[in-house]
Scaffold this motif. Structure first.
Motif, PDB file in Angstrom:
ATOM      1  N   UNK A 144       0.824  -1.208   0.000  1.00 20.39           N
ATOM      2  CA  UNK A 144       0.000   0.000   0.000  1.00 20.39           C
ATOM      3  C   UNK A 144       0.860   1.261   0.000  1.00 20.39           C
ATOM      4  N   UNK A 145       1.963   1.257   0.741  1.00 21.20           N
ATOM      5  CA  UNK A 145       2.844   2.418   0.782  1.00 21.20           C
ATOM      6  C   UNK A 145       3.421   2.709  -0.602  1.00 21.20           C
ATOM      7  N   UNK A 146       3.767   1.668  -1.332  1.00 25.80           N
ATOM      8  CA  UNK A 146       4.305   1.867  -2.679  1.00 25.80           C
ATOM      9  C   UNK A 146       3.253   2.453  -3.609  1.00 25.80           C
ATOM     10  N   UNK A 147       2.033   1.923  -3.550  1.00 24.74           N
ATOM     11  CA  UNK A 147       0.958   2.449  -4.396  1.00 24.74           C
ATOM     12  C   UNK A 147       0.657   3.904  -4.040  1.00 24.74           C
ATOM     13  N   UNK A 148       0.648   4.205  -2.758  1.00 23.93           N
ATOM     14  CA  UNK A 148       0.329   5.563  -2.327  1.00 23.93           C
ATOM     15  C   UNK A 148       1.377   6.558  -2.804  1.00 23.93           C
ATOM     16  N   UNK A 149       2.638   6.196  -2.645  1.00 23.56           N
ATOM     17  CA  UNK A 149       3.696   7.151  -2.993  1.00 23.56           C
ATOM     18  C   UNK A 149       3.920   7.252  -4.497  1.00 23.56           C
ATOM     19  N   UNK A 150       3.897   6.109  -5.205  1.00 22.84           N
ATOM     20  CA  UNK A 150       4.217   6.140  -6.626  1.00 22.84           C
ATOM     21  C   UNK A 150       2.987   6.275  -7.518  1.00 22.84           C
TER      22      UNK A 150
ATOM     23  N   UNK B 182      -7.101   1.812  -2.043  1.00 20.82           N
ATOM     24  CA  UNK B 182      -6.825   2.681  -3.177  1.00 20.82           C
ATOM     25  C   UNK B 182      -8.069   3.481  -3.576  1.00 20.82           C
ATOM     26  N   UNK B 183      -9.228   2.846  -3.511  1.00 18.08           N
ATOM     27  CA  UNK B 183     -10.459   3.568  -3.835  1.00 18.08           C
ATOM     28  C   UNK B 183     -10.739   4.643  -2.787  1.00 18.08           C
ATOM     29  N   UNK B 184     -10.550   4.319  -1.522  1.00 15.96           N
ATOM     30  CA  UNK B 184     -10.760   5.315  -0.463  1.00 15.96           C
ATOM     31  C   UNK B 184      -9.856   6.525  -0.678  1.00 15.96           C
ATOM     32  N   UNK B 185      -8.615   6.281  -1.060  1.00 15.00           N
ATOM     33  CA  UNK B 185      -7.696   7.389  -1.324  1.00 15.00           C
ATOM     34  C   UNK B 185      -8.139   8.186  -2.542  1.00 15.00           C
TER      35      UNK B 185
ATOM     36  N   UNK C 118      -3.106   6.248 -18.902  1.00 17.36           N
ATOM     37  CA  UNK C 118      -2.089   7.193 -19.366  1.00 17.36           C
ATOM     38  C   UNK C 118      -2.726   8.512 -19.785  1.00 17.36           C
ATOM     39  N   UNK C 119      -3.884   8.441 -20.449  1.00 17.25           N
ATOM     40  CA  UNK C 119      -4.531   9.655 -20.945  1.00 17.25           C
ATOM     41  C   UNK C 119      -5.005  10.552 -19.807  1.00 17.25           C
ATOM     42  N   UNK C 120      -5.582   9.951 -18.760  1.00 17.25           N
ATOM     43  CA  UNK C 120      -6.124  10.767 -17.665  1.00 17.25           C
ATOM     44  C   UNK C 120      -5.127  10.926 -16.525  1.00 17.25           C
ATOM     45  N   UNK C 121      -4.011  10.176 -16.556  1.00 19.17           N
ATOM     46  CA  UNK C 121      -2.995  10.310 -15.529  1.00 19.17           C
ATOM     47  C   UNK C 121      -3.393   9.741 -14.189  1.00 19.17           C
ATOM     48  N   UNK C 122      -4.020   8.570 -14.192  1.00 16.87           N
ATOM     49  CA  UNK C 122      -4.474   7.974 -12.937  1.00 16.87           C
ATOM     50  C   UNK C 122      -3.777   6.638 -12.705  1.00 16.87           C
ATOM     51  N   UNK C 123      -3.718   6.160 -11.457  1.00 18.04           N
ATOM     52  CA  UNK C 123      -3.133   4.846 -11.177  1.00 18.04           C
ATOM     53  C   UNK C 123      -3.979   3.725 -11.775  1.00 18.04           C
ATOM     54  N   UNK C 124      -3.303   2.637 -12.145  1.00 20.68           N
ATOM     55  CA  UNK C 124      -3.938   1.432 -12.660  1.00 20.68           C
ATOM     56  C   UNK C 124      -3.355   0.250 -11.899  1.00 20.68           C
ATOM     57  N   UNK C 125      -4.229  -0.578 -11.323  1.00 18.94           N
ATOM     58  CA  UNK C 125      -3.780  -1.736 -10.559  1.00 18.94           C
ATOM     59  C   UNK C 125      -4.292  -3.004 -11.218  1.00 18.94           C
ATOM     60  N   UNK C 126      -3.366  -3.833 -11.695  1.00 16.51           N
ATOM     61  CA  UNK C 126      -3.694  -5.192 -12.115  1.00 16.51           C
ATOM     62  C   UNK C 126      -3.497  -6.107 -10.911  1.00 16.51           C
TER      63      UNK C 126
ATOM     64  N   UNK D 191       0.608   5.717 -12.130  1.00 15.21           N
ATOM     65  CA  UNK D 191       1.499   4.619 -12.500  1.00 15.21           C
ATOM     66  C   UNK D 191       0.676   3.356 -12.627  1.00 15.21           C
ATOM     67  N   UNK D 192       1.230   2.366 -13.332  1.00 16.44           N
ATOM     68  CA  UNK D 192       0.581   1.060 -13.465  1.00 16.44           C
ATOM     69  C   UNK D 192       1.285   0.066 -12.557  1.00 16.44           C
ATOM     70  N   UNK D 193       0.494  -0.737 -11.843  1.00 17.76           N
ATOM     71  CA  UNK D 193       1.029  -1.702 -10.889  1.00 17.76           C
ATOM     72  C   UNK D 193       0.498  -3.096 -11.227  1.00 17.76           C
ATOM     73  N   UNK D 194       1.336  -4.084 -11.003  1.00 21.34           N
ATOM     74  CA  UNK D 194       0.885  -5.476 -11.008  1.00 21.34           C
ATOM     75  C   UNK D 194       0.969  -5.980  -9.583  1.00 21.34           C
ATOM     76  N   UNK D 195      -0.191  -6.236  -8.982  1.00 19.48           N
ATOM     77  CA  UNK D 195      -0.253  -6.783  -7.637  1.00 19.48           C
ATOM     78  C   UNK D 195      -0.345  -8.305  -7.755  1.00 19.48           C
ATOM     79  N   UNK D 196       0.803  -8.956  -7.629  1.00 20.18           N
ATOM     80  CA  UNK D 196       0.860 -10.409  -7.732  1.00 20.18           C
ATOM     81  C   UNK D 196       0.790 -10.971  -6.318  1.00 20.18           C
ATOM     82  N   UNK D 197      -0.390 -11.417  -5.934  1.00 22.36           N
ATOM     83  CA  UNK D 197      -0.583 -11.972  -4.603  1.00 22.36           C
ATOM     84  C   UNK D 197      -1.213 -13.334  -4.678  1.00 22.36           C
TER      85      UNK D 197
END
Length: 847
Positions: free
Chosen positions: A303-309, A336-339, A451-459, A317-323
């Motif tokens: 969560x800290x990485x998603x929040x900061x980056x 992430x939605x709450x933020x 990329x167009x709207x400049x928002x985070x993306x989480x896979x 940024x785009x993230x791959x959450x491999x859990x």
């Protein structure tokens, strides 16, 4: 003169004219297949990009969507006729994204535009108006309930008895002379009063009349006399509601027709106001509120990485959450939605199947009450239109649904989440009927939109697709890993403890046969099923196939029953619910009667081979006749809300064993499930498709993850005839990284994605000779194009033409070409592509 460029709602022949480089968005009129008009003076200040208008087109009027304004046109223009809707139906971002989709997937721009519009919004001239807001009466009491009841006594039939009883109710307080009552009520005789006495409502003694019952009973009697008692249920329902009620809700409770409501309206008993009724798919649903739990150490680091980056750096940024399964990925999505909401943004959450939508909605709506809506193909046209309108107007902050939810008109988009990102359902199936489809991949489109709207993306996934994991390895996506499973049920607000993934036992079915066991179930799986039911826990039995048997074959000559329209074996479906046994083609849904003898050699030795969900159900009943069984496959989930009802029944322990196909392998969280059995792990493993191993590994790992999600623990049994296969071995060890390394080496050796990009061109026609000629012509054109672009050699290649694996489909012959190139779309942009071709850029299958 103001010129507008439009996309028209009419079928346009698809062609892509030669150009050397892809254009900037909306800059190439020929490629986009747009049409120019000019605006009449009264619309010059009104019409903007995204507006839906009526325009002349040949001899007809059609709808068109304005994509941009300009000052000049390359041809003489006609005038736009009028607005079709007062507000724009597309945003500038959506128009630009549609242009990118058309360019990337070599698709008609009009088809890409339609992805963003709800079904029924567009209409043709002369057709009934398209999707519209639904207006309905809102009804409420105009009086207090007691006063409304008294007013009812003035309605209905007029009679002497009614006048006499009404007078006594109005003058309650003692007795009155019968003669006086006659005079007051204009009665010619005392017959009506004596009739009331016979009813027991009025008492006559010594020439005096008085009420013989209490006021409530007298009022009820008066209503009955007047025939106004039919209105009472309406008044009672409105009084109980205590607020205005929609007419359809009132009718459902009272069966009250509109004339009765108009009677009450004229009498001043009710008010009726016409308002817009929002067809909300979650209307009437309640979700208990949920508080965020404490994060585990792994979750906290992620969560800290998603929040900061993702949030604190501009551009997202785009993230791959491999859990691993059960590692708590959903809680990261919720944080992430709450933020996002805290920062004034809104979110889109994609799930791979309609089946997962109810469970996901419940989780998210519990955390974010009254802010969630859902979009999927199971909604009615009216529901989809109202959700689209509500999202556009900003009534919802979170949109959840399968891939089509990505195209919702979400303003201030601040986050995109793609759960179970490995699922093939995120790609529009190139076999789906309808020639104007865009065979897009929601994961690729989501990256472009973010990329167009400049928002985070989480896979998010426990078994990421090779493409996404490879992108993470190359630094295009930020890789986040959670390797430990969280105790997901029975936890408190303190950090949840970790738990082990369920152990997996691999059973060699060859050894079972050698031991004389010819059952569908190994001895281990049968005994574990019995133990599971003995302790009142639940089990899942997984098979990647529906129906009762795989195919029908003659044991004498080897003839296999096939669909007459498709080159596909027919599947046997047993008799059920009064419906006779039948053979079904799972490509075109054509049905056939079951054969009693071989049509080729007339042998009676024609038998069913293989096993499907129905046959597994029969086998379970043979060893566990008392077991309560549910089947979850495409045959049992055809009705509206069927997925939700079935899942709720199993979650409420109304069944002990759930038998299903791929749908049960996708993200379900069922704490009572302690046993998962994979009946036949080999199905699909050896198909001639480069993704067969990846699909099998993902399915086995995901379905294994349904077991042991609570403190009860769990176990998994995989039955296979190839236990030594690297896919089976990697799944048994929960070893994604080992599988990834082995599979990537295979892809690299053969030049398959993600190392090289690919496009699949499929030609459909009912005439085989025509198919051969056209695919040969296209192959020559592509080879010439590759040579002209200097793409010959190892970087690019063309395979085919050749028949597709399923060569016939719905009576059409299907031949294909496989184009491998660094940018397949760039190659295709240089060609005219006639009707009959289906272009699948970045295909998920070559079957």
């Amino acid at each position: 003169m103001v010129i507008v460029e439009t996309v028209v709602n009419a079928p346009i022949r698809r062609s892509f004219h030669r150009r050397e480089e892809p254009p900037p968005p909306l800059e190439d009129d020929e490629a986009l297949q747009t049409f120019h008009y000019h605006l009449p003076p009264e619309l010059e200040e009104i019409v903007q990009p995204g507006h839906l208008v009526w325009a002349p087109f040949g001899s007809q009027e059609i709808q068109a969507i304005v994509i941009r304004r300009g000052a000049a046109a390359p041809v003489p223009t006609k005038a736009i006729l009028r607005l079709a809707r007062p507000e724009p139906v597309l945003t500038s971002t959506q128009i630009a994204l549609a242009a990118w989709i058309a360019d990337y997937y070599a698709a008609p721009f009009a088809s890409a535009i339609r992805l963003f519009l709800p079904p029924g919004l567009l209409s043709r001239a002369g057709a009934a108006g398209g999707a519209r807001a639904r207006r309905e009466w809102r009804i409420a009491l105009a009086l207090e309930p007691a006063a409304a009841q008294r007013r009812l006594t003035t309605l209905g039939r007029e009679s002497g008895q009614a006048r006499a009883l009404a007078w006594l109710l109005d003058h309650e307080g003692g007795s009155v002379a019968v003669a006086q009552l006659q005079t007051e009520c204009g009665l010619h005789s005392d017959g009506a009063i004596r009739a009331l006495a016979k009813r027991g409502v009025v008492q006559i003694a010594e020439g005096q009349a008085a009420l013989a019952v209490d006021r409530e009973a007298a009022t009820a009697a008066l209503l009955s006399l007047r025939g106004a008692d039919k209105y009472m249920p309406i008044v009672e329902a409105l009084a109980e509601a205590g607020a205005p009620v929609w007419r359809h809700e009132l009718s459902a409770k009272t069966n009250a027709p509109l004339p009765w409501l108009r009677d009450l309206l004229r009498a001043g008993v009710i008010t009726m106001q016409e308002e817009i009724f929002v067809r909300d798919p979650l209307l009437g649903r309640t979700f208990p509120c949920d508080a965020p739990p404490a994060l585990t150490s792994e979750q906290e680091a992620v969560w800290r990485t998603i929040l900061t980056q993702g949030f604190e750096r501009p551009g997202g940024a785009a993230f791959l959450l491999h859990g691993v399964t059960g590692s708590g990925k959903t809680e990261i999505y919720l944080r992430a939605i709450a933020e996002t909401l805290r920062r004034g943004g809104r979110a889109i959450v994609l799930v791979p199947e309609i089946a997962l939508t109810p469970q996901t909605v419940a989780r998210f709506a519990a955390r974010f009450p009254n802010q969630v809506t859902v979009i999927h193909s199971g909604l009615s046209q009216g529901e989809r239109y109202d959700v689209w309108r509500g999202v556009r107007e900003g009534r919802y902050a979170i949109v959840i649904g399968p891939r089509s939810a990505l195209f919702a008109p979400v303003a201030d988009l601040g986050l995109i989440v793609i759960d179970e990102e490995h699922e093939a359902t995120y790609k529009q199936d190139a076999e789906e009927w309808g020639g104007d489809k865009v065979f897009y991949d929601a994961r690729t489109v989501a990256r472009r939109l973010a990329e167009m709207v400049g928002c985070p993306l989480i896979f998010g996934s426990a078994t990421p697709s090779l493409e996404t994991y490879y992108a993470a390895q190359q630094g295009e996506v930020i890789l986040l890993e959670m390797a430990q499973r969280v105790m997901g049920h029975g936890k408190t607000n303190v950090e949840a403890p970790y738990m082990e993934l369920p152990p997996i036992e691999v059973v060699d079915m060859r050894q079972e046969l050698r031991a004389g066991n010819r059952s569908l179930f190994s001895r281990s799986l049968a005994s574990q099923l019995m133990e599971t039911l003995a302790v009142h826990e639940q089990a899942i039995l997984f098979l990647n196939r529906r129906g009762a048997h795989t195919f029908v074959m003659c044991r004498d000559c080897g003839h296999v029953e096939e669909c007459k329209r498709c080159t596909a074996p027919l599947t046997y479906h047993a008799a059920q619910g009064g419906r006779p046994a039948r053979l079904v083609c799972h490509h075109c849904n054509q049905t056939y009667s079951t054969p009693v003898q071989c049509p080729s050699c007339q042998s009676k030795r024609i038998r069913f081979f293989g096993a499907g969900t129905e046959r597994i159900e029969e086998a379970v009943k043979e060893i566990l006749p008392e077991a309560r069984i549910l089947r979850w496959d495409a045959d049992t989930t055809a009705g509206k809300d069927s997925h939700e009802r079935l899942l709720a029944a199993f979650a409420n322990h109304e069944a002990d064993i759930l038998i299903g196909t791929q749908m049960i392998a996708k993200g379900l969280d069922l704490p009572l499930v302690t046993l998962v059995g994979v009946v036949a792990a080999d199905i699909g493993l050896f198909l001639p498709d480069f993704r067969s191993g990846e699909r099998t590994f993902q399915l086995l790992t995901q379905v294994a993850g349904r077991a042991g999600r609570s403190q009860r623990g769990g176990r998994v049994i995989i039955q296979t005839y190839r236990p030594e296969h690297y896919v089976i071995q990697a799944a048994a060890r929960h070893d994604y990284h080992g599988f990834y390394a082995r599979e990537l080496a295979f892809r690299r050796e053969h030049g398959y994605p993600p190392l090289r990009r690919m496009a699949r061109l499929i030609y459909w026609d009912k005439r085989l000779e025509r198919v051969k000629q056209e695919t040969k012509r296209m192959a020559a054109a592509l080879r010439h194009r590759l040579k002209a672009m200097g793409l010959e050699g190892e970087a690019s290649s063309l395979l085919g033409p050749a028949p597709a694996f399923f060569e016939r489909h719905r009576g059409y012959h299907r031949w294909q070409l496989l184009l491998r190139a660094p940018d397949p779309s760039a190659v295709l942009r240089g060609l005219d592509i006639p009707l009959g071709w289906r272009i699948d850029v970045d295909p998920l299958t070559t079957l």
